[in-house]
Design a protein around this motif. Structure first.
Motif, PDB file in Angstrom:
ATOM      1  N   THR A  24      37.061  41.856  22.772  1.00 31.39           N
ATOM      2  CA  THR A  24      36.108  40.806  23.120  1.00 31.39           C
ATOM      3  C   THR A  24      36.808  39.460  23.024  1.00 31.39           C
ATOM      4  OG1 THR A  24      35.340  40.604  20.836  1.00 31.39           O
ATOM      5  CG2 THR A  24      34.099  42.088  22.273  1.00 31.39           C
ATOM      6  N   TRP A  25      36.336  38.503  23.770  1.00 31.07           N
ATOM      7  CA  TRP A  25      36.878  37.147  23.764  1.00 31.07           C
ATOM      8  C   TRP A  25      35.806  36.257  23.171  1.00 31.07           C
ATOM      9  CZ3 TRP A  25      41.806  36.419  25.575  1.00 31.07           C
ATOM     10  CH2 TRP A  25      42.264  35.106  25.604  1.00 31.07           C
ATOM     11  N   ASN A  26      36.050  35.698  21.975  1.00 33.44           N
ATOM     12  CA  ASN A  26      35.052  34.897  21.283  1.00 33.44           C
ATOM     13  C   ASN A  26      35.577  33.501  20.993  1.00 33.44           C
ATOM     14  OD1 ASN A  26      33.180  37.071  20.974  1.00 33.44           O
ATOM     15  ND2 ASN A  26      34.469  37.872  19.366  1.00 33.44           N
ATOM     16  N   PRO A  27      34.738  32.487  21.154  1.00 32.04           N
ATOM     17  CA  PRO A  27      35.171  31.129  20.796  1.00 32.04           C
ATOM     18  C   PRO A  27      35.326  30.998  19.286  1.00 32.04           C
ATOM     19  CG  PRO A  27      32.857  31.126  21.415  1.00 32.04           C
ATOM     20  CD  PRO A  27      33.376  32.524  21.666  1.00 32.04           C
ATOM     21  N   VAL A  28      36.263  30.160  18.879  1.00 27.85           N
ATOM     22  CA  VAL A  28      36.497  29.893  17.470  1.00 27.85           C
ATOM     23  C   VAL A  28      36.225  28.418  17.230  1.00 27.85           C
ATOM     24  CG1 VAL A  28      38.222  29.861  15.623  1.00 27.85           C
ATOM     25  CG2 VAL A  28      38.237  31.699  17.315  1.00 27.85           C
ATOM     26  N   SER A  29      35.372  28.115  16.251  1.00 28.19           N
ATOM     27  CA  SER A  29      35.064  26.714  16.007  1.00 28.19           C
ATOM     28  C   SER A  29      36.299  26.025  15.395  1.00 28.19           C
ATOM     29  CB  SER A  29      33.877  26.583  15.055  1.00 28.19           C
ATOM     30  OG  SER A  29      34.149  27.250  13.841  1.00 28.19           O
TER      31      SER A  29
END
Length: 84
Positions: free
Chosen positions: A73-78
């Motif tokens: 999965t491709w998830n944004p990182v804060s």
């Protein structure tokens, strides 16, 4: 078996690429490597999705992993509270 029979891809399609370094584990510590690289996600001539790490110094593909549906999965990182 996979894709259309009798049809052969002529080139790869790049979906995303960005500059990225690599890290390694030494004596229980994560240390940055000095080589500069490029991460690239492409659909190869084999019609499979590839996650690649390319050395920007010599252009060699030093890591090439095939991604199958549901494997990643491709998830944004804060960002960190104090940006550089």
């Amino acid at each position: 078996m996979f894709g259309a029979q009798g049809v052969q891809a002529t080139r790869e399609t790049t979906f995303v690429e960005f500059k990225a370094g690599r890290m390694e584990l030494k004596d229980g510590w994560v240390k940055p490597r000095k080589d500069k690289g490029l991460v690239r996600v492409v659909r190869g001539m084999d019609e499979l999705l590839h996650f690649q790490w390319i050395n920007r110094g010599n252009g060699n593909i030093e890591g090439d992993w095939i991604i199958f549906p549901g494997d990643a999965t491709w998830n944004p990182v804060s960002q960190a509270p104090k940006e550089r």
